[in-house]
Design a protein around this motif. Structure first.
Motif, PDB file in Angstrom:
ATOM      1  N   MET A   1      56.099  25.820   6.965  1.00  8.24           N
ATOM      2  CA  MET A   1      55.131  24.331   6.790  1.00  8.24           C
ATOM      3  C   MET A   1      54.977  23.692   5.580  1.00  8.24           C
ATOM      4  SD  MET A   1      51.668  24.132   8.679  1.00  8.24           S
ATOM      5  CE  MET A   1      50.210  24.576   7.055  1.00  8.24           C
ATOM      6  N   ASP A   2      55.519  22.704   5.021  1.00  5.44           N
ATOM      7  CA  ASP A   2      54.658  22.124   3.367  1.00  5.44           C
ATOM      8  C   ASP A   2      52.770  22.238   3.296  1.00  5.44           C
ATOM      9  OD1 ASP A   2      57.134  21.493   4.130  1.00  5.44           O
ATOM     10  OD2 ASP A   2      57.394  18.892   4.597  1.00  5.44           O
ATOM     11  N   GLN A   3      53.038  22.349   2.206  1.00  9.10           N
ATOM     12  CA  GLN A   3      52.440  22.228   2.082  1.00  9.10           C
ATOM     13  C   GLN A   3      51.295  20.949   0.738  1.00  9.10           C
ATOM     14  OE1 GLN A   3      49.517  25.285   2.061  1.00  9.10           O
ATOM     15  NE2 GLN A   3      50.328  26.228   3.280  1.00  9.10           N
ATOM     16  N   VAL A   4      50.534  20.812   1.288  1.00 10.37           N
ATOM     17  CA  VAL A   4      50.376  19.808   0.741  1.00 10.37           C
ATOM     18  C   VAL A   4      48.029  19.462   0.246  1.00 10.37           C
ATOM     19  CG1 VAL A   4      49.173  17.295   0.260  1.00 10.37           C
ATOM     20  CG2 VAL A   4      51.647  18.643   1.500  1.00 10.37           C
ATOM     21  N   LYS A   5      47.751  19.687  -0.854  1.00 10.76           N
ATOM     22  CA  LYS A   5      46.235  20.101  -0.715  1.00 10.76           C
ATOM     23  C   LYS A   5      45.649  19.123  -1.957  1.00 10.76           C
ATOM     24  CE  LYS A   5      45.524  23.996   1.255  1.00 10.76           C
ATOM     25  NZ  LYS A   5      47.290  23.926   2.514  1.00 10.76           N
ATOM     26  N   GLU A   6      44.019  18.764  -1.862  1.00 14.97           N
ATOM     27  CA  GLU A   6      43.768  17.880  -2.883  1.00 14.97           C
ATOM     28  C   GLU A   6      43.615  18.688  -4.043  1.00 14.97           C
ATOM     29  OE1 GLU A   6      39.521  16.075  -2.813  1.00 14.97           O
ATOM     30  OE2 GLU A   6      40.899  14.743  -1.271  1.00 14.97           O
ATOM     31  N   LEU A   7      44.051  18.351  -5.314  1.00 17.79           N
ATOM     32  CA  LEU A   7      43.392  18.799  -6.820  1.00 17.79           C
ATOM     33  C   LEU A   7      42.170  19.537  -6.750  1.00 17.79           C
ATOM     34  CD1 LEU A   7      44.235  19.076  -9.484  1.00 17.79           C
ATOM     35  CD2 LEU A   7      43.366  16.994  -9.683  1.00 17.79           C
ATOM     36  N   SER A   8      40.840  18.730  -6.007  1.00 18.66           N
ATOM     37  CA  SER A   8      39.708  19.305  -6.393  1.00 18.66           C
ATOM     38  C   SER A   8      39.591  20.522  -5.640  1.00 18.66           C
ATOM     39  CB  SER A   8      38.782  18.056  -5.235  1.00 18.66           C
ATOM     40  OG  SER A   8      38.863  17.824  -3.862  1.00 18.66           O
ATOM     41  N   SER A   9      40.365  20.934  -4.431  1.00 23.09           N
ATOM     42  CA  SER A   9      40.399  21.936  -3.466  1.00 23.09           C
ATOM     43  C   SER A   9      41.117  22.939  -4.308  1.00 23.09           C
ATOM     44  CB  SER A   9      40.663  22.040  -2.412  1.00 23.09           C
ATOM     45  OG  SER A   9      42.212  22.209  -2.320  1.00 23.09           O
ATOM     46  N   LEU A  10      41.449  22.827  -5.569  1.00 21.80           N
ATOM     47  CA  LEU A  10      42.394  24.153  -5.863  1.00 21.80           C
ATOM     48  C   LEU A  10      41.918  24.212  -6.937  1.00 21.80           C
ATOM     49  CD1 LEU A  10      45.921  22.272  -6.119  1.00 21.80           C
ATOM     50  CD2 LEU A  10      45.451  23.233  -4.004  1.00 21.80           C
ATOM     51  N   LEU A  11      40.928  23.515  -7.475  1.00 22.89           N
ATOM     52  CA  LEU A  11      39.994  23.752  -9.180  1.00 22.89           C
ATOM     53  C   LEU A  11      38.415  24.901  -8.928  1.00 22.89           C
ATOM     54  CD1 LEU A  11      40.572  20.421 -10.921  1.00 22.89           C
ATOM     55  CD2 LEU A  11      41.414  22.089 -11.476  1.00 22.89           C
ATOM     56  N   GLY A  12      38.539  25.327  -7.629  1.00 19.97           N
ATOM     57  CA  GLY A  12      37.205  25.621  -7.850  1.00 19.97           C
ATOM     58  C   GLY A  12      36.942  27.143  -7.965  1.00 19.97           C
ATOM     59  N   ARG A  13      37.877  27.976  -8.785  1.00 23.38           N
ATOM     60  CA  ARG A  13      38.293  29.240  -9.600  1.00 23.38           C
ATOM     61  C   ARG A  13      38.450  28.777 -10.531  1.00 23.38           C
ATOM     62  NH1 ARG A  13      40.312  34.581  -6.759  1.00 23.38           N
ATOM     63  NH2 ARG A  13      41.814  32.813  -5.732  1.00 23.38           N
ATOM     64  N   VAL A  14      38.839  27.978 -11.384  1.00 24.82           N
ATOM     65  CA  VAL A  14      38.720  27.558 -12.518  1.00 24.82           C
ATOM     66  C   VAL A  14      38.101  26.632 -13.613  1.00 24.82           C
ATOM     67  CG1 VAL A  14      41.134  26.562 -13.984  1.00 24.82           C
ATOM     68  CG2 VAL A  14      41.606  27.232 -11.864  1.00 24.82           C
ATOM     69  N   ALA A  15      37.455  27.452 -14.128  1.00 25.40           N
ATOM     70  CA  ALA A  15      36.414  27.812 -14.713  1.00 25.40           C
ATOM     71  C   ALA A  15      35.895  26.672 -15.840  1.00 25.40           C
ATOM     72  CB  ALA A  15      35.044  28.781 -15.201  1.00 25.40           C
ATOM     73  N   ASP A  16      37.555  26.947 -17.073  1.00 33.70           N
ATOM     74  CA  ASP A  16      37.140  26.226 -18.151  1.00 33.70           C
ATOM     75  C   ASP A  16      38.039  24.566 -17.580  1.00 33.70           C
ATOM     76  OD1 ASP A  16      39.327  27.359 -17.555  1.00 33.70           O
ATOM     77  OD2 ASP A  16      39.573  27.686 -20.022  1.00 33.70           O
ATOM     78  N   ALA A  17      38.714  24.461 -16.705  1.00 29.27           N
ATOM     79  CA  ALA A  17      38.626  22.741 -17.185  1.00 29.27           C
ATOM     80  C   ALA A  17      38.498  21.624 -17.038  1.00 29.27           C
ATOM     81  CB  ALA A  17      39.933  22.783 -15.206  1.00 29.27           C
ATOM     82  N   ALA A  18      38.643  21.241 -17.858  1.00 24.78           N
ATOM     83  CA  ALA A  18      38.549  19.962 -18.445  1.00 24.78           C
ATOM     84  C   ALA A  18      39.814  18.629 -17.684  1.00 24.78           C
ATOM     85  CB  ALA A  18      38.786  19.357 -19.863  1.00 24.78           C
ATOM     86  N   VAL A  19      39.007  17.835 -16.857  1.00 27.71           N
ATOM     87  CA  VAL A  19      40.043  16.923 -15.857  1.00 27.71           C
ATOM     88  C   VAL A  19      39.603  15.675 -17.101  1.00 27.71           C
ATOM     89  CG1 VAL A  19      40.564  16.185 -14.142  1.00 27.71           C
ATOM     90  CG2 VAL A  19      39.532  18.897 -14.530  1.00 27.71           C
ATOM     91  N   SER A  20      40.703  14.902 -16.938  1.00 30.30           N
ATOM     92  CA  SER A  20      40.916  13.666 -17.085  1.00 30.30           C
ATOM     93  C   SER A  20      41.684  12.473 -15.772  1.00 30.30           C
ATOM     94  CB  SER A  20      41.476  13.564 -18.491  1.00 30.30           C
ATOM     95  OG  SER A  20      41.201  14.485 -19.378  1.00 30.30           O
ATOM     96  N   GLY A  21      41.661  12.340 -15.681  1.00 30.39           N
ATOM     97  CA  GLY A  21      41.883  11.205 -13.906  1.00 30.39           C
ATOM     98  C   GLY A  21      41.469  11.706 -12.690  1.00 30.39           C
ATOM     99  N   PRO A  22      41.509  10.899 -11.688  1.00 31.52           N
ATOM    100  CA  PRO A  22      41.070  11.736 -10.278  1.00 31.52           C
ATOM    101  C   PRO A  22      41.271  12.517 -10.146  1.00 31.52           C
ATOM    102  CG  PRO A  22      43.120  10.005 -10.345  1.00 31.52           C
ATOM    103  CD  PRO A  22      42.551  10.296 -11.748  1.00 31.52           C
ATOM    104  N   VAL A  23      39.876  13.110  -9.435  1.00 28.77           N
ATOM    105  CA  VAL A  23      40.894  14.884  -8.977  1.00 28.77           C
ATOM    106  C   VAL A  23      41.211  14.844  -7.070  1.00 28.77           C
ATOM    107  CG1 VAL A  23      39.042  16.280 -10.695  1.00 28.77           C
ATOM    108  CG2 VAL A  23      38.206  15.155  -7.806  1.00 28.77           C
ATOM    109  N   ASN A  24      41.120  13.466  -6.510  1.00 30.03           N
ATOM    110  CA  ASN A  24      41.060  13.428  -5.529  1.00 30.03           C
ATOM    111  C   ASN A  24      42.704  12.928  -5.174  1.00 30.03           C
ATOM    112  OD1 ASN A  24      41.181  10.498  -6.106  1.00 30.03           O
ATOM    113  ND2 ASN A  24      40.621   9.955  -4.532  1.00 30.03           N
ATOM    114  N   VAL A  25      43.343  13.615  -5.978  1.00 32.05           N
ATOM    115  CA  VAL A  25      45.061  12.936  -5.986  1.00 32.05           C
ATOM    116  C   VAL A  25      45.593  14.311  -5.230  1.00 32.05           C
ATOM    117  CG1 VAL A  25      45.433  14.178  -8.360  1.00 32.05           C
ATOM    118  CG2 VAL A  25      47.223  12.877  -7.435  1.00 32.05           C
ATOM    119  N   MET A  26      46.516  14.234  -4.693  1.00 30.79           N
ATOM    120  CA  MET A  26      47.267  15.162  -3.453  1.00 30.79           C
ATOM    121  C   MET A  26      48.155  16.082  -4.103  1.00 30.79           C
ATOM    122  SD  MET A  26      45.534  14.056  -1.037  1.00 30.79           S
ATOM    123  CE  MET A  26      46.194  15.717  -0.040  1.00 30.79           C
ATOM    124  N   VAL A  27      48.445  17.157  -3.560  1.00 32.85           N
ATOM    125  CA  VAL A  27      49.176  17.586  -4.673  1.00 32.85           C
ATOM    126  C   VAL A  27      50.778  18.123  -3.932  1.00 32.85           C
ATOM    127  CG1 VAL A  27      49.587  20.488  -6.126  1.00 32.85           C
ATOM    128  CG2 VAL A  27      47.985  18.796  -6.817  1.00 32.85           C
TER     129      VAL A  27
END
Length: 488
Positions: free
Chosen positions: A1-27
């Motif tokens: 099954m092809d996986q498609v996830k929104e970036l925001s859902s992948l960042l939950g445990r990445v404590a030091d992430a500095a994001v430039s740009g939208p987090v609702n983009v699909m991966v």
């Protein structure tokens, strides 16, 4: 099954992430090779030992990557891309890969095995044992990855975190309940296991190895220890207390500490009663059992497997019954016999400690005047310190020694052999020779072997290739040995 996830859902445990740009983009996929980027990919720029992935950010952007994960932003920032800046791209990738595949390790009983020697045997024995006990299982090892009967070729002891989570997800889809995996020191240092949830960890032993990568023995120990530092409170940490560094491994672990031993008091205690080429008779926690595998090193492996099975809640009698019928993995003290009773043993021993273990086992198994002929080499572009040690150990325990080529990789085979030859004691010069061609080395040993003699071919075990100048040429020690035996 092809996986498609929104970036925001992948960042939950990445404590030091500095994001430039939208987090609702699909991966739609996570990649670390820019050549595999497709529109919608997340490209992770890793700083490797040979190549820095940051050099390929512009290429990944041009190919349609929607997200770039990096430690340093590129000079040319695109407003069509979301950039996630982190302190360590590999660690962040591990956490995001686990989320991308919906944390398959949390829905499996995942047991990791680490140590210098014995990892493959312990992981494979556990896989065989739990299948025999009726479970659907997965295996991640140096020899191969396996989902029940489906074999998936293995390229690394531990795959990268994306491939690893994809495999665990596939195992879950195949209704596996237990997965047993080797955990290499590289995988800990490179964050390949970051983000995984383990039900247990096993420590076999530690001796000098991989100093080409870790540089110092202390760094190597710290990498192994790092696995146990990551274990959760719900897991078990099972250590070989006969190895003096066993207790170091679990100094800072939150997991439940358990022990196994042949020499001292432990939760899982073993004793070898007899050991022959036909099998080994042992006492384990006051139960006498006969096993098909042999050698003191395998006694330790069996104790680790037994202990882990009990800690996973299995019945003691059922475990010992099934363990008694297990066979060694390919290329691990694998025996072959000629028509005139010459014994050939193919073993993966490629460290001084492993070679000594195998040769000591052979010495104990000898009945009388059988000669031991050892064929051994050392890999290129790897820890050079062990080369003279390997030759010295071969000479100590063998009647004849042939030093030969292993996987020279990008080194001159004769340079490696010259370094090995420095370890040959002067008194052993006469019984030692150098035959660079590995096939000819095996054939020569076969020509010299007499009825009852033992030929040990060490270093490559299960491998069916020789790596020369980056090209893998087909070469299988077992095939060559059996061809030689057929001519006797």
């Amino acid at each position: 099954m092809d996986q498609v996830k929104e970036l925001s859902s992948l960042l939950g445990r990445v404590a030091d992430a500095a994001v430039s740009g939208p987090v609702n983009v699909m991966v739609n996929q996570i990649v670390l090779d820019s050549r595999r980027v497709l529109p919608g990919s997340m490209f992770v720029a890793l700083r490797g030992t040979q190549v820095d992935g940051h050099q390929f950010i512009d290429k990944a952007t041009a190919l349609g990557a929607s997200v770039i994960v990096c430690e340093e932003l590129p000079a040319n920032v695109s407003d069509q891309v979301t950039y996630v800046r982190v302190a360590d791209s590999a660690a962040a990738m591990g956490l995001m890969a686990a989320e991308f595949y919906e944390n398959p390790s949390r829905r499996l009983k995942l047991v990791g095995v680490t140590g210098t020697n014995g990892k493959t045997s312990v992981a494979t024995f556990l896989f065989q044992l739990f299948r025999a006990l009726g479970y659907r299982c997965g295996l991640l090892s140096t020899v191969q990855n396996q989902i029940e009967d489906e074999v998936i070729p293995s390229t690394h002891t531990t795959p990268d975190s994306v491939a690893l989570n994809a495999l665990l997800s596939k195992m879950l889809d195949s209704r596996c309940t237990h997965v047993f995996m080797e955990v290499s020191s590289h995988s800990v240092a490179q964050h390949r296991i970051t983000g995984l949830h383990f039900a247990g960890g096993i420590f076999t032993n530690i001796t000098h190895d991989h100093l080409d990568f870790h540089k110092t023995f202390d760094n190597y120990i710290k990498a192994k220890k790092g696995f146990f530092d990551q274990l959760p409170k719900s897991a078990f940490a099972l250590i070989n207390v006969d190895d003096r560094r066993g207790s170091v491994m679990v100094q800072n672990t939150s997991a439940r500490k358990e022990t196994y031993s042949l020499q001292t008091l432990a939760a899982f205690k073993g004793k070898i009663i007899s050991d022959t080429l036909a099998g080994m008779h042992m006492e384990i926690n006051q139960h006498e059992v006969w096993f098909r595998v042999i050698g003191r090193f395998n006694a330790y492996n069996l104790l680790a497997v037994y202990g882990a099975a009990i800690l996973l809640g299995e019945n003691e009698e059922a475990v010992l019954t099934e363990l008694s019928s297990l066979k060694s993995p390919p290329g691990r003290f694998e025996q072959f016999h000629s028509a005139d009773h010459v014994v050939g043993i193919v073993d993966y021993a490629h460290t001084p400690d492993a070679l000594e273990n195998v040769l000591e086992t052979i010495r104990h198994l000898r009945n009388g005047n059988e000669k031991v002929i050892t064929i051994v080499g050392c890999g290129g572009n790897r820890d050079a310190e062990k080369r003279p040690k390997m030759a010295a150990i071969a000479c100590k325990y063998s009647d004849k020694v042939i030093l030969t080529s292993d996987n020279p990789r990008f080194e001159d085979p004769m340079d490696i052999l010259d370094q090995m030859r420095k370890g040959v004691p002067p008194l052993d010069y006469k019984k030692t020779r150098v035959i660079e061609d590995r096939r000819e080395a095996i054939n020569q040993a076969n020509r010299e072997a007499m009825d009852g003699d033992i030929i040990l071919i060490a270093g490559k075990g299960h491998e069916n290739y020789q790596d020369v100048q980056g090209v893998k040429h087909h070469f299988d020690d077992k095939e060559v040995l059996l061809e030689a035996f057929a001519l006797r």
